[in-house]
Enzyme design. Structure first.
Site, mmCIF file in Angstrom:
data_model
loop_
_atom_site.group_PDB
_atom_site.id
_atom_site.type_symbol
_atom_site.label_atom_id
_atom_site.label_comp_id
_atom_site.label_asym_id
_atom_site.label_seq_id
_atom_site.Cartn_x
_atom_site.Cartn_y
_atom_site.Cartn_z
ATOM 1 N N MET A 47 21.464 -23.300 -12.773
ATOM 2 C CA MET A 47 20.785 -22.691 -13.730
ATOM 3 C C MET A 47 20.545 -23.715 -14.816
ATOM 4 O O MET A 47 21.593 -24.611 -15.052
ATOM 5 C CB MET A 47 21.682 -21.709 -14.529
ATOM 6 C CG MET A 47 20.877 -21.257 -15.777
ATOM 7 S SD MET A 47 22.213 -20.182 -16.736
ATOM 8 C CE MET A 47 21.205 -19.932 -18.417
ATOM 9 N N ASP A 49 17.377 -24.264 -18.279
ATOM 10 C CA ASP A 49 16.679 -23.757 -19.408
ATOM 11 C C ASP A 49 16.575 -22.200 -19.238
ATOM 12 O O ASP A 49 16.071 -21.478 -18.425
ATOM 13 C CB ASP A 49 15.336 -24.377 -19.505
ATOM 14 C CG ASP A 49 15.181 -25.624 -19.520
ATOM 15 O OD1 ASP A 49 16.232 -26.420 -19.719
ATOM 16 O OD2 ASP A 49 14.009 -26.271 -19.660
ATOM 17 N N GLU A 231 10.509 -31.365 -25.447
ATOM 18 C CA GLU A 231 10.322 -30.120 -24.541
ATOM 19 C C GLU A 231 10.857 -28.795 -25.160
ATOM 20 O O GLU A 231 11.209 -28.733 -26.464
ATOM 21 C CB GLU A 231 11.572 -30.366 -23.350
ATOM 22 C CG GLU A 231 11.300 -31.500 -22.383
ATOM 23 C CD GLU A 231 12.526 -31.724 -21.394
ATOM 24 O OE1 GLU A 231 11.703 -31.910 -20.435
ATOM 25 O OE2 GLU A 231 13.621 -31.748 -21.954
#
Length: 509
Positions: A47, A49, A231
């Protein structure tokens, strides 16, 4: 005949019993070593973001970057979990799979109440996901147009998703990093606004229907921290003293205040076209090494609830877990406060965390004379609890979590440097990556004489919220046995108004 049947059935029953026992002896999901018990993590596999976080029909949806075939990063899917209370999570089937346009990278989801997309049918309100299609072939070929924005929609409240046949809806103009769309409805102009990460800055786009996008403006080429690629942005309003301010969150990797990944933010104004910051100061939402890619849930009204990925790209692929890898932070409620001449974000654990609190112990006005041993208060809490302390006068202190193996995690305040710190140099397994060990610091952002601190402690993580949440730090660690000892230390004497310790029930039982 009866004897014959018994002769056949008895061995079968014994065999089945052996199989059941063998299955029972295998590690149960969420009971494996280092597994967070009060934070979301997938049952298995990789896992990163958080994605597509949206609140709809009394349900919090959490999508996340997910690779279902390994515990290292791979072709990205959107994993899916849901919760009624932000605490207990149910993992659901994968929502979005890679396709001919590429992997499913980060993005957001909205409730299209007015059916601007036309996806709604028979009165059903569409949930719409806006995500980045990442084309690995285009990336290998060296083109700069391998990331584009696409849509998917759900007409059953997020249970199943259909990708839009007209994808992509926003094509790349030639920017190598062109991703992570966070979309919101801008009421004054009746349009959707997309906040998009574009290499070293943010680009804003707008559309009436989530399909036909036009560029509005850019921000950030000369603002904030630029140690790495920008980001996972987010844009939303917050009120303080009756005035509305706009918050622009920008995640950065590398270039964080303690190395690697981190979340910065800007405070300013947004007029539907451009974002104007109040100042050029760099502000960090979390100073610890292990909060990244954090954004907020959509459709929660004036309440803004933030969630981050609890890791760092310096070592996320190497941390010593086996069946699963990486988790999310505790959901945090955001607000604004003025301090040191700045308007700053305040982060606090969501109040829903009280749903799993148990066995609260309160010590009124304890005096720390060099050391105060609190082991008897926490040694039955299985390394998961909330510790709260308040001080009339802030002095030096350290909070030590330790075990019988001599491993120790230190969290404290250094008055000489006016900073908080988390020191994990002796907190367990370190050899998997050279940058993992360290002492991480954060400035004290309050000028008040008094102080308070909240620690949310789990099997392999601690989250610090100091001075009402003005300073926040997150760190993970991997001890070889639970930290069942707890002590508060100081150089002389330290008066504490009160200490409260609340055990936390596992969210997986």
């Amino acid at each position: 005949m009866k004897t014959k049947c018994g002769t056949l059935i008895l061995p079968l029953l014994i065999a089945l019993n052996c199989i059941c026992k063998a299955q029972d002896s295998s590690p149960k999901p969420y009971a494996d070593e280092h597994r967070p018990q009060v934070h979301f993590s997938p049952a298995q596999h990789w896992m990163n973001d958080p994605n597509g976080m949206v609140y709809y029909n009394h349900t919090y949806h959490l999508f996340f970057q997910y690779y279902p075939k390994d515990i290292v990063w791979g072709p990205m899917h959107w994993g899916h979990a849901e919760s009624k209370d932000l605490v207990h999570w149910k993992q659901l089937p994968i929502a979005l799979y890679p396709d001919s346009l590429g992997y499913i990278f980060s993005g957001s989801a909205v409730v299209d109440s007015n059916n601007t997309t036309g996806f709604g049918k028979n009165g059903k309100i569409p949930l719409v996901a806006i995500f980045t299609h990442h084309d690995p072939k285009g990336e290998k070929e060296g083109t700069d147009k391998f990331q584009n924005q696409s849509l998917a929609y759900s007409l059953d409240g997020g249970g199943t998703w259909t990708k839009y046949s007209g994808n992509p809806v926003l094509k790349n103009p030639g920017v190598r990093d062109f991703r992570d769309p966070k979309v919101m409805w801008y009421g004054p102009e009746k349009k959707w606004v997309m906040t998009l990460a574009t290499q070293d800055h943010i680009s804003f786009y707008s559309a009436p229907d989530l399909k036909n996008w036009k560029k509005e403006s850019e921000f950030g080429i000369k603002a904030g921290a630029h140690g790495g690629v920008w980001e996972c942005p987010d844009l939303f309003p917050l009120k303080m003293n009756g005035k509305t301010y706009w918050i622009l969150i920008v995640n950065l990797n590398p270039g964080g205040p303690n190395g690697g990944s981190a979340t910065q933010y800007f405070v300013g104004d947004f007029d539907g076209n451009k974002f104007s910051p109040l100042d050029s100061n760099t502000r960090w939402l979390d100073y610890g090494p292990d909060e990244y890619a954090g954004i907020t849930w959509s459709n929660t009204g004036s309440r803004k609830i933030f969630l981050g990925w609890m890791s760092n790209w310096q070592y996320a692929n190497q941390v010593p877990t086996k069946a699963w890898r990486n988790a999310a932070t505790i959901p945090r409620e955001l607000s604004l406060k003025q301090s040191k001449g700045q308007i700053l974000l305040v982060s606090k654990p969501v109040t829903e965390l009280k749903n799993i609190e148990e066995k609260t112990i309160v010590l009124k006005q304890p005096l720390v004379n060099r050391s105060l041993d609190l082991t008897s208060k926490i040694n039955k809490l299985k390394s998961r609890y909330v510790l709260k302390m308040s001080f009339a006068t802030l002095k030096d202190y350290s909070i030590g979590l330790s075990n019988t193996k001599g491993e120790e995690l230190l969290i404290g305040y250094d008055p000489a440097k006016d900073e908080y710190y988390i020191d994990r140099t002796k907190a367990g397994k370190m050899d998997f990556q050279k940058n993992f060990s360290g002492r991480f610091t954060a400035p004290r952002l309050s000028t008040a004489k008094n102080s308070d601190v909240i620690l949310v402690v789990d099997k392999s993580s601690v989250e610090l919220f100091a001075d009402g949440g003005l300073t926040t730090m997150t760190a993970i660690y991997f001890p070889t046995e639970d930290f069942n000892n707890l002590a508060v230390k100081t150089t002389g004497k330290l008066a504490i108004n009160n200490i409260s310790i609340s055990g936390l029930k596992s969210i997986w039982k």
